[in-house]
Design a protein around this motif. Structure first.
Motif, short mmCIF file in Angstrom:
data_model
loop_
_atom_site.label_atom_id
_atom_site.label_comp_id
_atom_site.label_asym_id
_atom_site.label_seq_id
_atom_site.Cartn_x
_atom_site.Cartn_y
_atom_site.Cartn_z
N GLY A 103 45.65 39.44 33.96
CA GLY A 103 46.01 40.50 34.89
C GLY A 103 44.97 41.58 35.05
N LYS A 104 43.89 41.53 34.26
CA LYS A 104 42.86 42.56 34.35
C LYS A 104 41.87 42.24 35.47
N LYS A 105 41.31 43.28 36.03
CA LYS A 105 40.38 43.12 37.15
C LYS A 105 38.95 43.15 36.61
N ILE A 106 38.20 42.07 36.87
CA ILE A 106 36.82 41.94 36.43
C ILE A 106 35.92 41.95 37.67
N ALA A 107 34.96 42.87 37.71
CA ALA A 107 33.98 42.91 38.79
C ALA A 107 32.76 42.10 38.39
N VAL A 108 32.43 41.09 39.17
CA VAL A 108 31.26 40.26 38.90
C VAL A 108 30.18 40.62 39.91
N LEU A 109 29.08 41.18 39.42
CA LEU A 109 27.98 41.57 40.28
C LEU A 109 26.93 40.46 40.29
N THR B 198 30.56 29.49 36.76
CA THR B 198 31.21 29.14 35.50
C THR B 198 31.95 30.33 34.91
N LEU B 199 31.32 31.50 34.95
CA LEU B 199 31.97 32.69 34.41
C LEU B 199 33.28 32.98 35.15
N ILE B 200 33.23 32.94 36.46
CA ILE B 200 34.43 33.24 37.25
C ILE B 200 35.52 32.22 36.99
N ARG B 201 35.14 30.95 36.90
CA ARG B 201 36.13 29.91 36.57
C ARG B 201 36.78 30.20 35.23
N GLU C 142 41.74 32.41 32.37
CA GLU C 142 42.40 33.39 31.50
C GLU C 142 43.35 34.30 32.29
N LYS C 143 43.55 33.93 33.59
CA LYS C 143 44.48 34.64 34.47
C LYS C 143 44.04 36.07 34.79
N ALA C 144 42.74 36.27 34.85
CA ALA C 144 42.21 37.56 35.29
C ALA C 144 42.14 37.59 36.81
N ARG C 145 41.95 38.79 37.36
CA ARG C 145 41.63 38.95 38.77
C ARG C 145 40.14 39.27 38.86
N VAL C 146 39.47 38.71 39.86
CA VAL C 146 38.02 38.83 39.95
C VAL C 146 37.63 39.38 41.32
N VAL C 147 36.68 40.31 41.31
CA VAL C 147 36.09 40.82 42.56
C VAL C 147 34.59 40.55 42.49
N ILE C 148 34.04 39.95 43.54
CA ILE C 148 32.65 39.50 43.55
C ILE C 148 31.86 40.30 44.57
N TYR C 149 30.64 40.67 44.16
CA TYR C 149 29.69 41.24 45.13
C TYR C 149 28.34 40.59 44.93
N ALA D 292 44.03 34.27 46.25
CA ALA D 292 45.07 35.22 45.84
C ALA D 292 44.63 36.07 44.65
N VAL D 293 43.65 35.57 43.89
CA VAL D 293 43.23 36.30 42.68
C VAL D 293 41.74 36.65 42.70
N VAL D 294 41.05 36.29 43.79
CA VAL D 294 39.63 36.59 43.91
C VAL D 294 39.39 37.35 45.21
N GLU D 295 38.61 38.40 45.13
CA GLU D 295 38.21 39.16 46.31
C GLU D 295 36.68 39.16 46.41
N ILE D 296 36.19 39.37 47.62
CA ILE D 296 34.75 39.54 47.83
C ILE D 296 34.54 40.94 48.39
N ALA D 297 33.74 41.73 47.69
CA ALA D 297 33.56 43.13 48.05
C ALA D 297 32.27 43.34 48.83
N PRO D 298 32.21 44.41 49.65
CA PRO D 298 30.99 44.68 50.43
C PRO D 298 29.92 45.44 49.66
N SER D 299 30.24 45.92 48.46
CA SER D 299 29.25 46.67 47.67
C SER D 299 29.63 46.60 46.20
#
Length: 472
Positions: free
Chosen positions: A333-339, A357-360, A365-372, A399-406
């Motif tokens: 349930g935690k939000k992880i930002a992957v830069l 691989t990291l995001i997978r 582990e049922k985290a939420r991920v935001v990618i930039y 549903a659990v991954v977002e793509i951010a603009p910055s």
């Protein structure tokens, strides 16, 4: 075939290798017409786009294409016309690792090479020099020659096969092409083979010093590409193995690498620890070498090179586990930002990117991920994640991954920031602003050793840098 003066070049394949390589050839050889062909209409349209929105990102590439396109550099889907007119044909198509059948997971899939070779044989009405530009297993040229000779419709047409592997590093490919360490050309050691080799060497001699143009046997050239990538990847896996020891003992991998690199017998290059190597070549070429060794009944040699890949996978797993362990043994349930999503900075290429691989692992582990990432398209990110998790529907991934603009947007309301690609902009963002938007305690995991850990700690971050243990 006596030496010929090359006036027209055809490159089959408008991807990461064929596009930049032949664009530079056109720029440096204005007297040679260079046509890059591909069956993918959208890709050719991008190469021809009026705003130069090229299908690949490579620093300096737009300037090269801008100068040469329309003068003597052309992009087309008319493969047959280009083959007919060319004196020399580069085969620069994709050679991915096989996913099924004999050698699956290790051997190169040469389907595209064979299709291109058969097309040349069917179309050519005059003698041609055919150049392997794709990374291929040792002795592929022999198969190509057999196909050409068996399928040519014109008895008087003769083909000479050359190996001319690329040694480009994505992110510096244009500089590598302008001033290469070496240009390697392999040929059969017959007179005709040497004449064909001389023809290609004269093309490169328009801007490359002749002492840097190496001419060798055909099989040596093919094997040299695999060997070079395998030994470079071996250095990365070796320093990454030492990074694990550093973390456990309190040593600093930067200091260890610097000390080792000052040994003139070793040198400093490719001694930078990271979350793991990626890209289109290293893993594929090592696995190719493993398969070749096994085919030659050399199991100990195969096991040796296989370990380089095993170490790379271990480094990625170890890093993702460090994130979980540091975040109180759970990221559910935690939000992880992957830069960063590209496999390295200054490229949009994501093939074998450690970030995937990291995001997978985080999602498992049922985290939420935001990618930039500043260069990777959203469509490519979704494609890569779908392929990495084939049993999960894309809708569930989204549903659990977002793509951010910055980077700042990605970090908002997150528990942790993970640096997966060494983009320079990550060193210059306002980390104080990043900290103010994150949940506390705020964690940073530097998988590329590019951040100033002490400054981040002064801001308030909990910082983990790969390869750096606690000081006594």
């Amino acid at each position: 075939m006596a030496p010929v003066t090359v006036k027209k070049i055809c490159c089959i394949g408008a991807g990461y290798v064929g596009g930049p390589t032949c664009a530079v050839i056109a720029l440096k050889c204005p007297h040679i017409q260079v046509t890059i062909v591909d069956l993918n209409q959208a890709r050719i349209d991008a190469w021809n786009s009026s705003d130069f929105a090229l299908p690949i990102y490579e620093p300096g590439l737009v300037d090269v294409v801008r100068q040469a396109r329309g003068r003597n550099l052309f992009f087309s889907t008319d493969v047959d016309k280009s083959i007919l007119e060319a004196d020399l044909i580069f085969v620069s198509v994709n050679t991915p690792t096989k996913k099924s059948g004999v050698g699956a997971g290790f051997a190169a899939d040469l389907n595209y090479v064979e299709l291109a070779t058969r097309r040349i044989a069917a179309v050519a009405k005059t003698s041609k020099i055919v150049v392997e530009k794709s990374t291929v297993p040792c002795r592929t040229a022999e198969s190509m020659r057999t196909i050409l000779e068996a399928n040519s419709k014109e008895p008087e047409v003769k083909f000479q096969i050359l190996s001319n592997p690329e040694f480009l590093a994505e992110g510096t490919a244009i500089d590598d092409l302008f001033a290469p360490d070496r240009v390697l050309i392999g040929s059969l050691q017959s007179q005709d083979g040497k004449d064909a080799c001389a023809s290609l060497a004269e093309v490169y001699a328009n801007w490359v010093p002749k002492e840097r143009i190496l001419t060798v046997g055909l099989w040596s050239s093919e094997l040299s590409k695999l060997a070079a990538n395998a030994m470079l990847a071996q250095r990365i896996s070796s320093i990454n193995a030492l990074s694990a020891i550093c973390e456990a003992t309190g040593a600093n991998i930067d200091e260890v690498a610097h000390a080792v690199g000052r040994d003139s017998r070793v040198g400093p290059k490719f001694l930078r620890a990271s979350v793991g190597f990626g890209g289109s070549c290293f893993q594929k070429d090592i696995l190719n070498l493993v398969y070749l060794s096994e085919s030659l009944h050399l199991p100990e040699v195969a096991a040796y090179w296989r370990q380089v890949v095993i170490m790379n996978e271990y480094q990625k797993r170890r890093f993702s586990k460090t994130v979980v362990d540091t975040l109180f043994n759970t990221i559910t349930g935690k939000k992880i930002a992957v830069l960063g999503f590209a496999f390295k900075a200054d490229t949009g290429d994501t093939r074998e990117s450690p970030a995937i691989t990291l995001i997978r692992d985080f999602l498992s582990e049922k985290a939420r991920v935001v990618i930039y990432d500043p260069q990777v398209d959203e469509a490519q990110i979704w494609l890569d994640l779908s392929e990495a998790m084939p049993d999960v529907a894309l809708e569930k991934i989204k549903a659990v991954v977002e793509i951010a603009p910055s980077a700042l947007k990605a970090a908002q309301n997150s528990e942790a920031v993970v640096v997966a690609t060494e983009w320079k902009e990550f060193t210059t963002i306002d980390w104080q602003d990043v900290y103010s938007t994150m949940n506390k305690p705020a964690f940073v995991f530097d998988g590329r050793m590019i951040l100033d850990a002490e400054k981040l700690r002064q801001i308030g971050f909990k910082v983990t840098t790969i390869g750096r243990g606690e000081r006594l």
